[in-house]
Design a protein around this motif. Structure first.
Motif, PDB file in Angstrom:
ATOM      1  N   VAL A 165       7.424 -14.738  -1.332  1.00 47.56           N
ATOM      2  CA  VAL A 165       7.556 -14.944   0.113  1.00 47.56           C
ATOM      3  C   VAL A 165       6.710 -13.965   0.904  1.00 47.56           C
ATOM      4  CG1 VAL A 165       9.172 -14.956   2.056  1.00 47.56           C
ATOM      5  CG2 VAL A 165       9.894 -15.862  -0.180  1.00 47.56           C
ATOM      6  N   ASN A 166       6.728 -12.708   0.494  1.00 47.02           N
ATOM      7  CA  ASN A 166       6.065 -11.648   1.256  1.00 47.02           C
ATOM      8  C   ASN A 166       4.670 -11.340   0.719  1.00 47.02           C
ATOM      9  OD1 ASN A 166       8.336 -11.077   2.996  1.00 47.02           O
ATOM     10  ND2 ASN A 166       9.335 -10.182   1.201  1.00 47.02           N
ATOM     11  N   PRO A 167       3.790 -10.831   1.577  1.00 46.23           N
ATOM     12  CA  PRO A 167       2.424 -10.528   1.135  1.00 46.23           C
ATOM     13  C   PRO A 167       2.321  -9.288   0.257  1.00 46.23           C
ATOM     14  CG  PRO A 167       2.711  -9.926   3.447  1.00 46.23           C
ATOM     15  CD  PRO A 167       3.958 -10.655   3.034  1.00 46.23           C
ATOM     16  N   TYR A 168       3.314  -8.395   0.365  1.00 45.44           N
ATOM     17  CA  TYR A 168       3.271  -7.144  -0.379  1.00 45.44           C
ATOM     18  C   TYR A 168       4.595  -6.924  -1.105  1.00 45.44           C
ATOM     19  CZ  TYR A 168      -0.877  -6.224   2.462  1.00 45.44           C
ATOM     20  OH  TYR A 168      -2.105  -6.308   3.070  1.00 45.44           O
ATOM     21  N   LEU A 169       4.609  -5.974  -2.021  1.00 47.85           N
ATOM     22  CA  LEU A 169       5.775  -5.764  -2.871  1.00 47.85           C
ATOM     23  C   LEU A 169       7.023  -5.362  -2.110  1.00 47.85           C
ATOM     24  CD1 LEU A 169       4.078  -3.869  -5.857  1.00 47.85           C
ATOM     25  CD2 LEU A 169       4.929  -6.222  -5.853  1.00 47.85           C
ATOM     26  N   PHE A 174       1.969  -2.974   3.657  1.00 51.06           N
ATOM     27  CA  PHE A 174       1.326  -2.388   2.480  1.00 51.06           C
ATOM     28  C   PHE A 174       2.020  -1.085   2.125  1.00 51.06           C
ATOM     29  CE2 PHE A 174      -2.061   0.316   0.653  1.00 51.06           C
ATOM     30  CZ  PHE A 174      -2.488  -0.494  -0.393  1.00 51.06           C
ATOM     31  N   SER A 175       2.248  -0.864   0.835  1.00 58.53           N
ATOM     32  CA  SER A 175       2.996   0.309   0.384  1.00 58.53           C
ATOM     33  C   SER A 175       2.251   1.056  -0.724  1.00 58.53           C
ATOM     34  CB  SER A 175       4.376  -0.111  -0.137  1.00 58.53           C
ATOM     35  OG  SER A 175       4.236  -0.759  -1.403  1.00 58.53           O
ATOM     36  N   LEU A 176       2.780   2.200  -1.085  1.00 60.95           N
ATOM     37  CA  LEU A 176       2.238   2.976  -2.197  1.00 60.95           C
ATOM     38  C   LEU A 176       2.212   2.152  -3.478  1.00 60.95           C
ATOM     39  CD1 LEU A 176       4.201   6.339  -1.653  1.00 60.95           C
ATOM     40  CD2 LEU A 176       2.008   5.649  -0.639  1.00 60.95           C
ATOM     41  N   ALA A 177       3.232   1.330  -3.675  1.00 58.78           N
ATOM     42  CA  ALA A 177       3.320   0.515  -4.889  1.00 58.78           C
ATOM     43  C   ALA A 177       2.227  -0.542  -4.938  1.00 58.78           C
ATOM     44  CB  ALA A 177       4.699  -0.136  -4.978  1.00 58.78           C
ATOM     45  N   PHE A 204      -2.885 -11.788  -4.080  1.00 60.45           N
ATOM     46  CA  PHE A 204      -2.593 -10.386  -3.783  1.00 60.45           C
ATOM     47  C   PHE A 204      -3.854  -9.525  -3.928  1.00 60.45           C
ATOM     48  CE2 PHE A 204      -1.581  -6.193  -5.567  1.00 60.45           C
ATOM     49  CZ  PHE A 204      -0.743  -5.680  -4.595  1.00 60.45           C
ATOM     50  N   MET A 205      -4.595  -9.700  -5.016  1.00 59.52           N
ATOM     51  CA  MET A 205      -5.817  -8.926  -5.223  1.00 59.52           C
ATOM     52  C   MET A 205      -6.826  -9.178  -4.108  1.00 59.52           C
ATOM     53  SD  MET A 205      -5.531  -6.979  -7.886  1.00 59.52           S
ATOM     54  CE  MET A 205      -7.193  -6.570  -8.414  1.00 59.52           C
ATOM     55  N   LEU A 206      -6.966 -10.416  -3.705  1.00 61.57           N
ATOM     56  CA  LEU A 206      -7.899 -10.747  -2.627  1.00 61.57           C
ATOM     57  C   LEU A 206      -7.457 -10.104  -1.313  1.00 61.57           C
ATOM     58  CD1 LEU A 206      -8.453 -14.516  -3.480  1.00 61.57           C
ATOM     59  CD2 LEU A 206     -10.171 -12.695  -3.665  1.00 61.57           C
ATOM     60  N   ARG A 207      -6.168 -10.135  -1.057  1.00 60.34           N
ATOM     61  CA  ARG A 207      -5.633  -9.575   0.193  1.00 60.34           C
ATOM     62  C   ARG A 207      -5.828  -8.057   0.238  1.00 60.34           C
ATOM     63  NH1 ARG A 207      -0.780 -11.345  -0.290  1.00 60.34           N
ATOM     64  NH2 ARG A 207      -1.095 -13.180   1.014  1.00 60.34           N
ATOM     65  N   VAL A 208      -5.428  -7.378  -0.828  1.00 64.42           N
ATOM     66  CA  VAL A 208      -5.528  -5.923  -0.854  1.00 64.42           C
ATOM     67  C   VAL A 208      -6.986  -5.472  -0.843  1.00 64.42           C
ATOM     68  CG1 VAL A 208      -4.999  -3.846  -2.189  1.00 64.42           C
ATOM     69  CG2 VAL A 208      -3.295  -5.667  -1.988  1.00 64.42           C
ATOM     70  N   GLY A 209      -7.836  -6.198  -1.551  1.00 64.51           N
ATOM     71  CA  GLY A 209      -9.252  -5.838  -1.627  1.00 64.51           C
ATOM     72  C   GLY A 209      -9.979  -5.909  -0.302  1.00 64.51           C
TER      73      GLY A 209
END
Length: 238
Positions: A165-169, A174-177, A204-209
């Motif tokens: 559901v969420n974009p991040y953990l 965005f978090s340390l994890a 997730f990889m595309l978003r964080v990158g």
């Protein structure tokens, strides 16, 4: 001799043989694309001034000919040296220490329940992904590589559900994890793990990158995108 404070998961130990820490600036000791990329990303995300110090594998020497074993006798990265000489070892401890330097950024939750959730995720990534994946790089573990790969696949099944559901953990932020997971997932390209089996992890990889702080850390380590921006690898010499 100068006393230097060491911290490893909150435990302080004193060493007396590191006089070169006089007049120190904050330093992060690293290898390119290694687990040290996680605190590197966090430092960039928090806009902290940290000198990035590469450590030569095998010799444990830095570019300025420092003996890295005097910083971390275990020899592996990362290690963070703060302005006052405090040394923090182990990636999960380092990212939390960095987050505490910028409390207004909110990357180290003040709410006890959220903090426990974050620490749970950091420990999960450290023990259930980071450790077995690094063992897969080591030829000594070749006889059990298939076992390790099945273990990692099972853990990727679980972590993928965190992104249903969420974009991040941890939710929307965005978090340390997330930085730590991003770095571990980037190793899939070298371990023969087909990340396309987990579409949420690819997204997730595309978003964080695409995050500016992440891009700044990748550029500083000379890691270039490929596979449509899913992975990042050392730039090839021209």
């Amino acid at each position: 001799m100068t006393q230097v404070k060491y911290m490893r998961y909150g435990t302080k130990v004193e060493r007396r043989d590191a006089a070169f820490f006089k007049e120190i600036q904050m330093k992060l000791y690293m290898h390119q694309a290694a687990c040290s990329l996680s605190p590197h990303i966090i430092a960039r995300e928090l806009d902290l001034e940290v000198e990035i110090v590469p450590v030569e594998r095998g010799t444990y020497r830095t570019a300025d000919d420092t003996d890295y074993l005097a910083v971390n006798p275990n020899g592996y990265v990362p290690a963070l040296v703060l302005d006052d000489g405090e040394v923090v070892l182990e990636g999960p401890a380092i990212v939390q220490r960095l987050a505490e330097l910028r409390p207004q950024a909110g990357m180290m939750p003040q709410d006890l329940r959220a903090r426990a959730q974050l620490q749970s995720l950091l420990n999960f990534i450290s023990t259930e992904l980071h450790k077995p994946m690094t063992q897969m790089f080591n030829p000594a573990y070749a006889p059990v590589r298939d076992v390790l790969q099945r273990h990692v696949a099972g853990r990727l099944n679980w972590v993928s559900t965190r992104l249903d559901v969420n974009p991040y953990l941890m939710g929307e932020a965005f978090s340390l994890a997330d930085a730590y997971l991003f770095v571990c997932l980037n190793w899939c390209q070298w371990l023969g793990i087909d990340l396309s089996e987990w579409p949420r992890l690819v997204v997730f990889m595309l978003r964080v990158g695409k995050r500016p702080g992440v891009q700044a850390a990748l550029a500083a380590e000379k890691l270039a995108p490929h596979s449509g921006g899913v992975f990042f690898a050392p730039q090839k010499a021209a």
